[in-house]
Design a protein around this motif. Structure first.
Motif, mmCIF file in Angstrom:
data_model
loop_
_atom_site.group_PDB
_atom_site.id
_atom_site.type_symbol
_atom_site.label_atom_id
_atom_site.label_comp_id
_atom_site.label_asym_id
_atom_site.label_seq_id
_atom_site.Cartn_x
_atom_site.Cartn_y
_atom_site.Cartn_z
ATOM 1 N N LEU A 15 -4.412 102.582 29.875
ATOM 2 C CA LEU A 15 -3.979 103.013 28.546
ATOM 3 C C LEU A 15 -3.125 101.953 27.855
ATOM 4 O O LEU A 15 -3.265 101.719 26.655
ATOM 5 C CB LEU A 15 -3.225 104.340 28.632
ATOM 6 N N VAL A 16 -2.262 101.291 28.601
ATOM 7 C CA VAL A 16 -1.439 100.223 28.027
ATOM 8 C C VAL A 16 -2.327 99.058 27.582
ATOM 9 O O VAL A 16 -2.147 98.521 26.484
ATOM 10 C CB VAL A 16 -0.365 99.755 29.038
ATOM 11 N N VAL A 17 -3.290 98.690 28.415
ATOM 12 C CA VAL A 17 -4.212 97.609 28.053
ATOM 13 C C VAL A 17 -5.025 97.997 26.822
ATOM 14 O O VAL A 17 -5.238 97.176 25.920
ATOM 15 C CB VAL A 17 -5.131 97.258 29.246
ATOM 16 N N THR A 18 -5.446 99.244 26.737
ATOM 17 C CA THR A 18 -6.187 99.719 25.570
ATOM 18 C C THR A 18 -5.347 99.625 24.305
ATOM 19 O O THR A 18 -5.812 99.155 23.266
ATOM 20 C CB THR A 18 -6.647 101.171 25.780
ATOM 21 N N LYS A 19 -4.095 100.048 24.383
ATOM 22 C CA LYS A 19 -3.208 99.980 23.220
ATOM 23 C C LYS A 19 -2.990 98.530 22.792
ATOM 24 O O LYS A 19 -3.067 98.205 21.610
ATOM 25 C CB LYS A 19 -1.876 100.646 23.516
ATOM 26 N N LEU A 20 -2.735 97.646 23.743
ATOM 27 C CA LEU A 20 -2.541 96.236 23.415
ATOM 28 C C LEU A 20 -3.804 95.620 22.821
ATOM 29 O O LEU A 20 -3.740 94.878 21.837
ATOM 30 C CB LEU A 20 -2.113 95.461 24.665
ATOM 31 N N PHE A 21 -4.953 95.947 23.392
ATOM 32 C CA PHE A 21 -6.218 95.418 22.889
ATOM 33 C C PHE A 21 -6.465 95.860 21.452
ATOM 34 O O PHE A 21 -6.839 95.050 20.598
ATOM 35 C CB PHE A 21 -7.374 95.877 23.787
ATOM 36 N N MET A 22 -6.232 97.139 21.183
ATOM 37 C CA MET A 22 -6.474 97.649 19.833
ATOM 38 C C MET A 22 -5.473 97.078 18.829
ATOM 39 O O MET A 22 -5.809 96.860 17.671
ATOM 40 C CB MET A 22 -6.455 99.169 19.821
ATOM 41 N N SER A 23 -4.263 96.814 19.263
ATOM 42 C CA SER A 23 -3.263 96.225 18.376
ATOM 43 C C SER A 23 -3.570 94.759 18.084
ATOM 44 O O SER A 23 -3.499 94.314 16.946
ATOM 45 C CB SER A 23 -1.878 96.344 18.992
ATOM 46 N N VAL A 24 -3.925 94.006 19.114
ATOM 47 C CA VAL A 24 -4.187 92.575 18.968
ATOM 48 C C VAL A 24 -5.447 92.316 18.134
ATOM 49 O O VAL A 24 -5.465 91.412 17.307
ATOM 50 C CB VAL A 24 -4.296 91.905 20.362
ATOM 51 N N VAL A 28 -6.306 98.865 14.914
ATOM 52 C CA VAL A 28 -5.321 99.840 14.475
ATOM 53 C C VAL A 28 -4.318 99.128 13.588
ATOM 54 O O VAL A 28 -3.773 98.092 13.968
ATOM 55 C CB VAL A 28 -4.606 100.486 15.690
ATOM 56 N N SER A 29 -4.085 99.680 12.403
ATOM 57 C CA SER A 29 -3.147 99.057 11.473
ATOM 58 C C SER A 29 -1.703 99.331 11.900
ATOM 59 O O SER A 29 -1.439 100.138 12.794
ATOM 60 C CB SER A 29 -3.384 99.580 10.056
ATOM 61 N N GLU A 30 -0.777 98.671 11.222
ATOM 62 C CA GLU A 30 0.654 98.847 11.518
ATOM 63 C C GLU A 30 1.081 100.295 11.306
ATOM 64 O O GLU A 30 1.846 100.840 12.090
ATOM 65 C CB GLU A 30 1.478 97.915 10.622
ATOM 66 N N GLU A 31 0.599 100.926 10.242
ATOM 67 C CA GLU A 31 0.954 102.317 9.975
ATOM 68 C C GLU A 31 0.386 103.247 11.030
ATOM 69 O O GLU A 31 1.034 104.216 11.421
ATOM 70 C CB GLU A 31 0.456 102.738 8.602
ATOM 71 N N GLU A 32 -0.834 102.973 11.486
ATOM 72 C CA GLU A 32 -1.462 103.825 12.493
ATOM 73 C C GLU A 32 -0.746 103.722 13.833
ATOM 74 O O GLU A 32 -0.777 104.664 14.623
ATOM 75 C CB GLU A 32 -2.931 103.455 12.667
ATOM 76 N N ARG A 33 -0.113 102.600 14.093
ATOM 77 C CA ARG A 33 0.632 102.463 15.354
ATOM 78 C C ARG A 33 1.875 103.333 15.352
ATOM 79 O O ARG A 33 2.329 103.772 16.399
ATOM 80 C CB ARG A 33 1.033 101.017 15.590
ATOM 81 N N LYS A 34 2.445 103.581 14.183
ATOM 82 C CA LYS A 34 3.672 104.373 14.087
ATOM 83 C C LYS A 34 3.395 105.868 14.024
ATOM 84 O O LYS A 34 4.278 106.674 14.293
ATOM 85 C CB LYS A 34 4.463 103.950 12.853
ATOM 86 N N TRP A 38 -6.159 108.915 15.081
ATOM 87 C CA TRP A 38 -7.344 109.471 15.720
ATOM 88 C C TRP A 38 -8.111 108.402 16.477
ATOM 89 O O TRP A 38 -8.759 108.684 17.481
ATOM 90 C CB TRP A 38 -8.235 110.170 14.693
ATOM 91 N N LYS A 39 -8.022 107.155 16.004
ATOM 92 C CA LYS A 39 -8.679 106.054 16.712
ATOM 93 C C LYS A 39 -8.062 105.874 18.097
ATOM 94 O O LYS A 39 -8.775 105.685 19.087
ATOM 95 C CB LYS A 39 -8.537 104.751 15.932
ATOM 96 N N MET A 40 -6.735 105.928 18.155
ATOM 97 C CA MET A 40 -6.058 105.758 19.447
ATOM 98 C C MET A 40 -6.330 106.943 20.367
ATOM 99 O O MET A 40 -6.558 106.764 21.562
ATOM 100 C CB MET A 40 -4.546 105.589 19.244
ATOM 101 N N ILE A 41 -6.319 108.146 19.806
ATOM 102 C CA ILE A 41 -6.600 109.330 20.619
ATOM 103 C C ILE A 41 -8.006 109.250 21.200
ATOM 104 O O ILE A 41 -8.219 109.517 22.389
ATOM 105 C CB ILE A 41 -6.409 110.616 19.788
ATOM 106 N N LEU A 42 -8.962 108.867 20.379
ATOM 107 C CA LEU A 42 -10.338 108.737 20.857
ATOM 108 C C LEU A 42 -10.453 107.637 21.915
ATOM 109 O O LEU A 42 -11.118 107.820 22.945
ATOM 110 C CB LEU A 42 -11.283 108.445 19.693
ATOM 111 N N ALA A 43 -9.795 106.512 21.685
ATOM 112 C CA ALA A 43 -9.834 105.417 22.662
ATOM 113 C C ALA A 43 -9.206 105.850 23.984
ATOM 114 O O ALA A 43 -9.749 105.569 25.060
ATOM 115 C CB ALA A 43 -9.110 104.190 22.107
#
Length: 57
Positions: A15-24, A28-34, A38-43
């Motif tokens: 999950l941490v690798v997924t979050k980092l991958f999607m951020s890099v 996922v935009s800056e607003e979506e990270r805060k 739904w993109k993160m939930i699906l991922a």
């Protein structure tokens, strides 16, 4: 019991690798990270589903 701990560690790392991958990659935009995204939930769902499908009990 040690298999449950190993399973939990693998899920958390995935999950941490997924979050980092999607951020890099900018998926996922800056607003979506805060906020709740739904993109993160699906991922996260796909990652957990994959790990549980591969993990043998």
């Amino acid at each position: 019991m040690h298999f449950d701990i190993a399973h939990t560690v693998i899920i958390v790392v995935a999950l941490v690798v997924t979050k980092l991958f999607m951020s890099v990659t900018g998926l996922v935009s800056e607003e979506e990270r805060k906020q709740v995204s739904w993109k993160m939930i699906l991922a996260y769902f796909v990652v957990v589903l994959f790990v549980n499908a591969v993990w043998e009990h």
